[in-house]
Write a protein that holds these residues in place. Structure first.
Motif, PDB file in Angstrom:
ATOM      1  N   GLY A  46     -45.666   7.240  -2.066  1.00 33.58           N
ATOM      2  CA  GLY A  46     -47.043   7.471  -1.642  1.00 33.58           C
ATOM      3  C   GLY A  46     -47.769   6.177  -1.323  1.00 33.58           C
ATOM      4  N   LEU A  47     -47.598   5.161  -2.192  1.00 36.42           N
ATOM      5  CA  LEU A  47     -48.221   3.855  -1.950  1.00 36.42           C
ATOM      6  C   LEU A  47     -47.687   3.216  -0.677  1.00 36.42           C
ATOM      7  CD1 LEU A  47     -48.370   2.186  -5.486  1.00 36.42           C
ATOM      8  CD2 LEU A  47     -50.295   2.548  -3.929  1.00 36.42           C
ATOM      9  N   PHE A  48     -46.373   3.301  -0.501  1.00 41.10           N
ATOM     10  CA  PHE A  48     -45.739   2.716   0.674  1.00 41.10           C
ATOM     11  C   PHE A  48     -46.329   3.313   1.944  1.00 41.10           C
ATOM     12  CE2 PHE A  48     -42.687   2.006   3.968  1.00 41.10           C
ATOM     13  CZ  PHE A  48     -41.935   0.892   3.616  1.00 41.10           C
ATOM     14  N   MET A  49     -46.423   4.635   1.982  1.00 42.41           N
ATOM     15  CA  MET A  49     -46.914   5.308   3.187  1.00 42.41           C
ATOM     16  C   MET A  49     -48.405   5.033   3.410  1.00 42.41           C
ATOM     17  SD  MET A  49     -44.874   8.913   3.346  1.00 42.41           S
ATOM     18  CE  MET A  49     -45.493   9.162   5.017  1.00 42.41           C
TER      19      MET A  49
ATOM     20  N   ASP B 190     -42.332   5.729   8.508  1.00 41.53           N
ATOM     21  CA  ASP B 190     -42.866   5.254   7.230  1.00 41.53           C
ATOM     22  C   ASP B 190     -42.200   5.988   6.073  1.00 41.53           C
ATOM     23  OD1 ASP B 190     -44.539   3.596   8.652  1.00 41.53           O
ATOM     24  OD2 ASP B 190     -46.327   4.845   8.377  1.00 41.53           O
ATOM     25  N   LEU B 191     -42.063   7.308   6.231  1.00 41.91           N
ATOM     26  CA  LEU B 191     -41.426   8.101   5.171  1.00 41.91           C
ATOM     27  C   LEU B 191     -39.972   7.686   4.997  1.00 41.91           C
ATOM     28  CD1 LEU B 191     -41.407  10.379   3.110  1.00 41.91           C
ATOM     29  CD2 LEU B 191     -40.940  11.984   4.995  1.00 41.91           C
ATOM     30  N   GLY B 192     -39.259   7.538   6.109  1.00 42.30           N
ATOM     31  CA  GLY B 192     -37.862   7.122   6.018  1.00 42.30           C
ATOM     32  C   GLY B 192     -37.715   5.769   5.354  1.00 42.30           C
ATOM     33  N   ALA B 193     -38.568   4.811   5.743  1.00 40.92           N
ATOM     34  CA  ALA B 193     -38.512   3.482   5.136  1.00 40.92           C
ATOM     35  C   ALA B 193     -38.863   3.533   3.664  1.00 40.92           C
ATOM     36  CB  ALA B 193     -39.463   2.539   5.877  1.00 40.92           C
TER      37      ALA B 193
END
Length: 686
Positions: free
Chosen positions: A23-26, A61-64
């Motif tokens: 969640g933070l990453f996205m 973004d989700l994949g990464a």
């Protein structure tokens, strides 16, 4: 704060930390995309494709996020039950999250600066920067206030973590009930499987062919693009690009190359570019100093752009020089310029030949000069191991004179990329004195460094302060240094027997809305002969950087066996063309048209307006497509097959004898440079 039931159910389990990380990453990836949008809003297409950019961006973004979460998922799978019931483990979990947030913020800030410099997400340039850490780290330290930036990132990391902790989500995860070992491994396996699917299913090549490259770059994810660049730093032409049967490709190429009036040599191998260039009259054995200027766009030079006042010395020198008005670089980086200027070869996809293995003993401009007894040297202000330059030039017969080869006292000013241009030109003068004293003519490939971030140079030289003036100051300083070189050289006995070639390696800006923004490949080239052996004037014909080497040899009136793809632009007939590309897209630009090859076996055809710089689609034509393929497919073939090899001195002599036997009335006798009473450099450049 009350946590929604669905969110609680996702977080209140052993792998809830992975949910939080994803969640933070996205979230930070979205904020980064919005920041880049704000920075380049002027260049984007504000229509439905912008929505598509964000939609595709969310997918990547989700994949990464899933891939980067793999280490955390693995650790949480292997840790024993009840581990977070211990204080030290809970403290460690908070520390891990602060560190993770810090890394994500650091990546976002790095992307901002990388986008500001290159107008793209992380790509192969970023990969190279990770390889050459000494120069890059020093460059970053000199270019940016790193202590302040890192301090802000640290404070922001702690602040964001505290905000996250106040939501209760971290406690919800750490206080999750114990689960069986089997269940823990099943959950961990599910996260690993999701990451595997993302890694296999997603590929940047799946992105739509956005009409605006800014919109396409915006759709990417920075960290994903960085790791993708590791995988695709070399791109196999045969696997990814449109092809012809090999012999057919060479047949098309021979038709193109024949436009320089060259003579066939009765080759047994039809898969070759070997032919003979025949010039009338005596050869001129002049010294040639080629000054290859870092990132010098044609628009910086007043002789090309009357609105520019950054190059007073070059502007005066241009009036005494042969100026090539319509020259285009082959690529967007220094190693691409070196490749074109030495090999006269089209850019192959992926890395340039300068940085590839098995790039020694190739047919180069230097090999032709050495066949006439010239001393050849590569002179560079930095450390030549960067970008594999020393290996390339040394493996092709050039002496190496770089920062590591000179005494510390020979360096009066330096930054991360090397000694200032004045120092490099002083080394050049010294090398020329030595060659002249030994009675040898010389050809030097001199590479400048000052017109590069951090844009620092010695004080008191020009009216723009170092670093603060950024690119404009760096350009003006390089111009000052070139003017000083000419003035200093004018007192040398070899001066009037020397030709100075001033040419850019590539433009300063490579970004554009289109697939290949033609205008961003336009570079200057001046040929100044103080002894009057090259008449001043202007050549307006369209010209590729691969034409520079054969044009220089043509100005010297040389006859020689060649494998060059370029031609002497002054004497070639037929349609003019320029070969331009980046690491994936390969273009053939002719007046008013641009044809582009791209993965996977893609092809686009455009009309180009040189006034508005607009590219508009045009019907695809087989002839233009095959011509484009012929240039690039054969270049890739010759490199991989070892066919672009140097012609030995004995073979050069043999080919000359063969041509003379067929044309006994034509002489290739060499003569000394004519003695003239041309103005001195002090009068030309004041």
């Amino acid at each position: 704060m009350k946590i929604p039931a669905l969110l609680r159910s996702l977080v209140a389990r052993r792998h809830g930390g992975v949910v939080l990380f994803v969640g933070l990453f996205m979230l930070l990836a979205l904020v980064t995309r919005i920041a880049l949008l704000a920075q380049s809003g002027w260049a984007l297409d504000w229509n439905a494709t912008l929505i598509a950019s964000f939609a595709w961006g969310a997918l990547f973004d989700l994949g990464a996020a899933l891939l980067f979460a793999v280490p955390l998922a693995l650790v949480l799978t292997l840790l024993p039950a009840g581990i977070f019931e211990r204080r030290w483990a809970r403290a460690g979990a908070h520390g891990v999250f602060i560190g993770a947030i810090g890394l994500l913020l650091f990546s976002a800030v790095a992307e901002w600066f990388f986008w500001d410099e290159f107008s793209t997400r992380f790509n192969f340039i970023a990969v190279d920067y990770l390889v050459y850490t000494t120069e890059v780290v020093a460059n970053i330290r000199e270019s940016y206030p790193m202590p302040a930036i890192l301090g802000v990132i640290l404070l922001a990391s702690v602040g964001l973590h505290l905000l996250l902790a106040r939501t209760g989500l971290i406690d919800c995860w750490l206080e999750a009930p114990r689960v069986t070992t089997r269940r823990r491994y099943v959950q961990g396996g599910a996260w690993m499987a999701a990451a595997l699917v993302a890694g296999v299913a997603l590929d940047s090549n799946q992105l739509p062919a956005f009409a605006n490259t800014y919109n396409r770059e915006l759709a990417k994810n920075g960290p994903w693009s960085l790791f993708a660049a590791f995988q695709h730093n070399e791109i196999d032409y045969d696997q990814f690009y449109a092809k012809l049967p090999v012999d057919e490709a060479f047949s098309h190429l021979r038709t193109e190359l024949a436009q320089d009036g060259s003579l066939p040599l009765g080759l047994k191998d039809a898969r070759d570019t070997l032919r003979y260039i025949k010039n009338e009259g005596p050869e001129k054995h002049l010294n040639v100093i080629q000054i290859t200027v870092e990132s010098l766009s044609a628009s910086f030079v007043g002789a090309y752009n009357p609105d520019s006042n950054l190059t007073p010395n070059l502007d005066v020198l241009a009036k005494q020089s042969l100026v090539f008005d319509n020259l285009y670089a082959t690529g967007t980086r220094t190693d691409r310029g070196m490749e074109a200027l030495t090999l006269s070869m089209p850019p192959t996809p992926g890395r340039s030949l300068v940085k590839r293995p098995h790039n020694e003993n190739l047919f180069t401009l230097g090999s032709v000069f050495r066949s006439r007894g010239y001393d050849t040297a590569f002179i560079y202000g930095g450390y030549g191991y960067f970008d594999n330059m020393n290996t390339f030039f040394g493996g092709n017969g050039y002496r190496i004179v770089d920062r590591a080869a000179v005494a510390k006292t020979d360096i009066t000013f330096a930054n991360a990329w090397g000694a200032c241009d004045e120092d490099v030109f002083n080394w050049t003068l010294r090398e020329a004195d030595r060659s002249a004293a030994a009675g040898k003519p010389f050809h030097y490939f001199v590479m400048t460094t000052s017109n590069h971030r951090p844009y620092t140079y010695p004080d008191g030289r020009i009216d723009l302060p170092s670093k603060i003036s950024r690119r404009s100051g760096a350009v003006k300083y390089t111009d000052y240094a070139i003017g000083k070189l000419i003035r200093d050289a004018s007192s040398k006995p070899w001066f009037k027997n020397t030709v100075f070639v001033i040419v850019a390696d590539h433009c300063a800006s490579v970004a554009g809305k289109t697939e290949l923004p033609v205008q961003n490949y336009h570079i200057p080239m001046l040929v100044y002969a103080p002894g009057g052996q090259v008449a001043p004037g202007h050549i307006g014909d369209l010209m590729s950087q691969v034409d520079c080497a054969p044009t220089i040899l043509g100005l010297l009136n040389w006859s020689y066996a060649t494998r060059f793809y370029g031609w002497d632009v002054r004497t070639a007939h037929g349609d003019r063309r320029a070969l331009i590309g980046n690491y994936q897209k390969l273009g053939l630009y002719e007046e008013g048209t641009l044809d582009v090859l791209k993965p996977v076996r893609g092809y686009s055809a455009y009309r180009y307006d040189p006034v508005t710089f607009a590219l508009t689609g045009r019907p695809k034509e087989t002839e233009e497509r095959d011509e484009t393929i012929a240039y690039y497919q054969t270049a890739s073939y010759l490199y991989k097959s070892g066919g672009y090899r140097a012609v030995s001195d004995a073979d050069q002599t043999g080919y000359t004898a063969q041509i003379l036997a067929l044309n006994p009335d034509r002489s290739t006798a060499a003569v000394s440079a004519p003695k003239t009473t041309a103005d001195t450099a002090a009068e030309i450049i004041r």
